[in-house]
Design a protein around this motif. Structure first.
Motif, PDB file in Angstrom:
ATOM      1  N   SER A  17      -0.146  -0.259   0.870  1.00  0.00           N
ATOM      2  CA  SER A  17       1.897   0.236   1.104  1.00  0.00           C
ATOM      3  C   SER A  17       1.477   1.177  -0.753  1.00  0.00           C
ATOM      4  CB  SER A  17       2.729   0.069   0.186  1.00  0.00           C
ATOM      5  OG  SER A  17       3.611   0.280   0.178  1.00  0.00           O
ATOM      6  N   THR A  21       0.868   5.536   0.221  1.00  0.00           N
ATOM      7  CA  THR A  21       2.039   6.433  -0.549  1.00  0.00           C
ATOM      8  C   THR A  21       1.251   7.256  -1.278  1.00  0.00           C
ATOM      9  OG1 THR A  21       3.471   4.306  -0.592  1.00  0.00           O
ATOM     10  CG2 THR A  21       3.958   6.729  -2.082  1.00  0.00           C
ATOM     11  N   SER A  26       5.281   7.699   4.884  1.00  0.00           N
ATOM     12  CA  SER A  26       5.749   7.250   5.026  1.00  0.00           C
ATOM     13  C   SER A  26       6.400   5.623   5.465  1.00  0.00           C
ATOM     14  CB  SER A  26       7.131   7.845   4.804  1.00  0.00           C
ATOM     15  OG  SER A  26       7.422   8.753   4.592  1.00  0.00           O
ATOM     16  N   THR A  27       6.140   4.463   4.693  1.00  0.00           N
ATOM     17  CA  THR A  27       5.853   3.327   5.439  1.00  0.00           C
ATOM     18  C   THR A  27       7.607   2.833   5.336  1.00  0.00           C
ATOM     19  OG1 THR A  27       5.081   2.424   3.691  1.00  0.00           O
ATOM     20  CG2 THR A  27       3.562   3.315   4.741  1.00  0.00           C
ATOM     21  N   THR A  28       8.064   1.516   6.018  1.00  0.00           N
ATOM     22  CA  THR A  28       8.620   0.514   5.868  1.00  0.00           C
ATOM     23  C   THR A  28       8.180  -0.931   6.097  1.00  0.00           C
ATOM     24  OG1 THR A  28      10.202   1.917   7.333  1.00  0.00           O
ATOM     25  CG2 THR A  28      11.005  -0.597   7.003  1.00  0.00           C
ATOM     26  N   LYS A  29       8.328  -1.730   5.231  1.00  0.00           N
ATOM     27  CA  LYS A  29       7.431  -2.677   5.132  1.00  0.00           C
ATOM     28  C   LYS A  29       8.573  -3.838   5.372  1.00  0.00           C
ATOM     29  CE  LYS A  29       6.103  -3.663   0.908  1.00  0.00           C
ATOM     30  NZ  LYS A  29       5.545  -4.246  -0.518  1.00  0.00           N
ATOM     31  N   LEU A  30       7.893  -4.490   6.506  1.00  0.00           N
ATOM     32  CA  LEU A  30       8.843  -5.432   7.259  1.00  0.00           C
ATOM     33  C   LEU A  30       8.316  -7.045   6.867  1.00  0.00           C
ATOM     34  CD1 LEU A  30      10.053  -4.797  10.582  1.00  0.00           C
ATOM     35  CD2 LEU A  30      11.352  -4.899   8.861  1.00  0.00           C
ATOM     36  N   THR A  42       2.794  -9.581   5.804  1.00  0.00           N
ATOM     37  CA  THR A  42       3.817  -8.118   6.112  1.00  0.00           C
ATOM     38  C   THR A  42       3.613  -6.908   7.263  1.00  0.00           C
ATOM     39  OG1 THR A  42       3.637  -7.953   3.829  1.00  0.00           O
ATOM     40  CG2 THR A  42       4.368  -5.222   4.435  1.00  0.00           C
ATOM     41  N   PHE A  44       4.190  -3.378   8.671  1.00  0.00           N
ATOM     42  CA  PHE A  44       4.541  -2.035   8.498  1.00  0.00           C
ATOM     43  C   PHE A  44       4.145  -0.930   9.534  1.00  0.00           C
ATOM     44  CE2 PHE A  44       1.761  -3.376   4.876  1.00  0.00           C
ATOM     45  CZ  PHE A  44       2.006  -2.564   3.793  1.00  0.00           C
ATOM     46  N   LEU A  45       5.610  -0.038   9.271  1.00  0.00           N
ATOM     47  CA  LEU A  45       6.123   0.579  10.426  1.00  0.00           C
ATOM     48  C   LEU A  45       5.672   2.004  10.155  1.00  0.00           C
ATOM     49  CD1 LEU A  45       9.640  -0.874  11.217  1.00  0.00           C
ATOM     50  CD2 LEU A  45       7.196  -1.215  12.398  1.00  0.00           C
ATOM     51  N   LYS A 106      15.764  12.220  11.544  1.00  0.00           N
ATOM     52  CA  LYS A 106      15.915  11.276   9.948  1.00  0.00           C
ATOM     53  C   LYS A 106      17.067  11.503   9.353  1.00  0.00           C
ATOM     54  CE  LYS A 106      12.940  10.456   5.909  1.00  0.00           C
ATOM     55  NZ  LYS A 106      11.577  10.838   5.339  1.00  0.00           N
TER      56      LYS A 106
END
Length: 107
Positions: A17, A21, A26-30, A42, A44-45, A106
């Motif tokens: 991550s 960055t 930019s990332t989204t973590k699930l 994890t 990452f999107l 966005k």
């Protein structure tokens, strides 16, 4: 535009991550769970332009390392009195999917 979905081991998620960055992605973590080992992962999107996909995959490859883990032999689960002998399996690394994005907004 592409959507990169990367499933990585929890042990690698923080450093990955940070690296993404730092490079401006930019990332989204699930928080996700794997089916075979039932271990935490994890996912990452990462939305990127087409020409940046290889750069993202290179970063994921650099920071998602494989390791070995010892676990009971899964072929004898639920077999009663059989002895489970440990086997070594490879974990970690990353599973990466790249899909086309029809529309990105966005808000």
């Amino acid at each position: 535009m592409k959507l990169v979905l990367a499933v990585v081991n929890n042990d690698d998620s923080a450093i990955l991550s940070s690296a993404l960055t730092k490079e401006g992605f930019s990332t989204t973590k699930l928080a996700t769970t794997g089916g075979f080992l039932r271990a935490g992962n994890t996912t990452f999107l990462i939305g990127v332009e087409d020409d940046k996909v290889d750069a993202v995959i290179d970063i994921i490859s650099k920071y998602s390392r494989q390791r070995t883990q010892t676990m009971p032999d899964p072929s004898v689960y639920g077999m009663g009195m059989y002895t489970n002998y440990p086997v070594e399996i490879k974990i970690g690394g990353a599973t990466v999917f790249v899909v086309d994005v029809e529309k990105f907004v966005k808000l």
